[in-house]
Design an enzyme around this catalytic site. Sequence first.
Site, mmCIF file in Angstrom:
data_model
loop_
_atom_site.group_PDB
_atom_site.id
_atom_site.type_symbol
_atom_site.label_atom_id
_atom_site.label_comp_id
_atom_site.label_asym_id
_atom_site.label_seq_id
_atom_site.Cartn_x
_atom_site.Cartn_y
_atom_site.Cartn_z
ATOM 1 N N LYS A 10 58.851 83.917 40.038
ATOM 2 C CA LYS A 10 57.836 84.729 39.073
ATOM 3 C C LYS A 10 57.996 86.108 39.247
ATOM 4 C CE LYS A 10 54.675 80.866 38.997
ATOM 5 N NZ LYS A 10 53.329 80.188 39.176
ATOM 6 N N TYR A 50 53.040 77.493 28.785
ATOM 7 C CA TYR A 50 51.733 77.224 29.529
ATOM 8 C C TYR A 50 50.614 76.668 28.826
ATOM 9 C CZ TYR A 50 53.415 78.877 34.048
ATOM 10 O OH TYR A 50 54.121 79.088 35.291
ATOM 11 N N PHE A 58 41.988 80.560 33.873
ATOM 12 C CA PHE A 58 42.868 81.823 34.070
ATOM 13 C C PHE A 58 44.005 81.756 33.144
ATOM 14 C CE2 PHE A 58 43.757 77.622 36.398
ATOM 15 C CZ PHE A 58 45.251 77.499 36.001
ATOM 16 N N ARG A 86 58.351 70.321 45.099
ATOM 17 C CA ARG A 86 56.926 70.704 45.172
ATOM 18 C C ARG A 86 56.734 70.845 46.814
ATOM 19 N NH1 ARG A 86 53.845 72.108 40.648
ATOM 20 N NH2 ARG A 86 51.806 71.514 42.119
ATOM 21 N N THR A 92 49.617 75.366 45.594
ATOM 22 C CA THR A 92 49.440 76.416 44.538
ATOM 23 C C THR A 92 49.003 77.666 45.187
ATOM 24 O OG1 THR A 92 48.865 74.732 43.083
ATOM 25 C CG2 THR A 92 48.166 77.037 42.350
ATOM 26 N N ARG A 103 56.151 79.214 49.157
ATOM 27 C CA ARG A 103 54.688 80.063 48.725
ATOM 28 C C ARG A 103 54.234 80.584 50.050
ATOM 29 N NH1 ARG A 103 52.810 75.936 44.024
ATOM 30 N NH2 ARG A 103 53.356 77.314 42.266
ATOM 31 N N ASN A 113 51.835 83.434 42.703
ATOM 32 C CA ASN A 113 52.482 82.513 43.916
ATOM 33 C C ASN A 113 53.841 82.499 43.859
ATOM 34 O OD1 ASN A 113 52.507 80.913 41.717
ATOM 35 N ND2 ASN A 113 51.066 79.494 42.348
ATOM 36 N N HIS A 116 57.398 78.586 40.571
ATOM 37 C CA HIS A 116 56.950 77.347 39.838
ATOM 38 C C HIS A 116 57.852 76.306 40.068
ATOM 39 C CE1 HIS A 116 55.947 74.882 36.239
ATOM 40 N NE2 HIS A 116 57.209 74.721 36.313
ATOM 41 N N GLU A 127 60.076 71.441 30.230
ATOM 42 C CA GLU A 127 60.489 72.594 30.785
ATOM 43 C C GLU A 127 61.942 73.073 30.860
ATOM 44 O OE1 GLU A 127 56.402 72.489 33.344
ATOM 45 O OE2 GLU A 127 58.136 72.769 34.453
HETATM 46 P P1 IDP Z 1 51.233 74.719 40.247
HETATM 47 O O1 IDP Z 1 51.899 76.097 39.665
HETATM 48 O O2 IDP Z 1 51.191 74.572 41.858
HETATM 49 O O3 IDP Z 1 51.652 73.692 39.446
HETATM 50 P P2 IDP Z 1 48.836 75.083 38.123
HETATM 51 O O4 IDP Z 1 47.563 74.351 38.447
HETATM 52 O O5 IDP Z 1 49.792 74.203 37.254
HETATM 53 O O6 IDP Z 1 49.664 75.188 39.665
HETATM 54 O O7 IDP Z 1 48.820 76.420 37.799
HETATM 55 C C1 IDP Z 1 49.718 77.221 37.107
HETATM 56 C C2 IDP Z 1 49.847 78.512 37.570
HETATM 57 O O8 IDP Z 1 48.628 79.164 37.408
HETATM 58 C C3 IDP Z 1 49.666 78.781 39.334
HETATM 59 O O9 IDP Z 1 51.104 78.601 39.899
HETATM 60 C C4 IDP Z 1 49.070 80.172 39.295
HETATM 61 O O10 IDP Z 1 50.287 81.109 39.281
HETATM 62 C C5 IDP Z 1 48.314 80.085 38.223
HETATM 63 N N1 IDP Z 1 46.865 79.691 38.701
HETATM 64 C C6 IDP Z 1 46.376 78.675 39.166
HETATM 65 N N2 IDP Z 1 45.319 78.445 39.253
HETATM 66 C C7 IDP Z 1 44.717 79.639 39.285
HETATM 67 C C8 IDP Z 1 43.477 80.189 39.358
HETATM 68 O O11 IDP Z 1 42.517 79.824 39.777
HETATM 69 N N3 IDP Z 1 43.529 81.745 38.983
HETATM 70 C C9 IDP Z 1 44.567 82.492 38.899
HETATM 71 N N4 IDP Z 1 45.528 81.931 38.568
HETATM 72 C C10 IDP Z 1 45.721 80.680 38.782
HETATM 73 MG MG MG Z 2 51.523 73.216 37.578
#
Ligand code: IDP
Ligand code: MG
Length: 138
Positions: A10, A50, A58, A86, A92, A103, A113, A116, A127
């Site tokens: 990222k 996304y 968010f 993962r 996350t 992470r 974070n 991805h 994807e």
């Molecule tokens: P993941 O990347 O671990 O699969 P997802 O729930 O798919 O997590 O969320 C996608 C991305 O959105 C996360 O990697 C993070 O960058 C962002 N994100 C997730 N939850 C939040 C939040 O509560 N606030 C701000 N950004 C978030």
């Molecule tokens: Mg995800």
Amino acid sequence: MGNITFTMIKPEAVEAGNTGAILKRIEESGFRIVAMKKVHLSEEKAGKFYEVHKERPFYSELIEYMSGGPIIVAILEKENAVSDFRTLIGATNPEDAANGTIRKEFATSLAMNAIHGSDSDENAKIEADFHFSNQERF
Ligand code: IDP
Ligand code: MG
């Protein structure tokens, strides 16, 4: 031959100069790079990628962040690629990420974070196809 997952390093991790260190972790963990490039997503393209998160609070923050600078996109191959990747990247929220995960080491916040990883075989294919043609895979 294994199956595939899709990853993005990222913007803040690329900006911080962590691309090489993260790719080293990935290769040392047994993933083979099938395809890779550096891209700067438009807001429109980030929004499309996304789209599954459209209803989440968010979403607009996520689009702004992911289109805010260049990223590395890649297809990775390994047995159990999706779940093993993962595990390698961790939770996350970096506060919940296990020691030794990417992470835990590189993420700066829940939003930023570092990396991805696809969450299913089906999404890995969607994807990967979003970013790469067949001619770009080796
Ligand atoms: P993941 O990347 O671990 O699969 P997802 O729930 O798919 O997590 O969320 C996608 C991305 O959105 C996360 O990697 C993070 O960058 C962002 N994100 C997730 N939850 C939040 C939040 O509560 N606030 C701000 N950004 C978030
Ligand atoms: Mg995800």
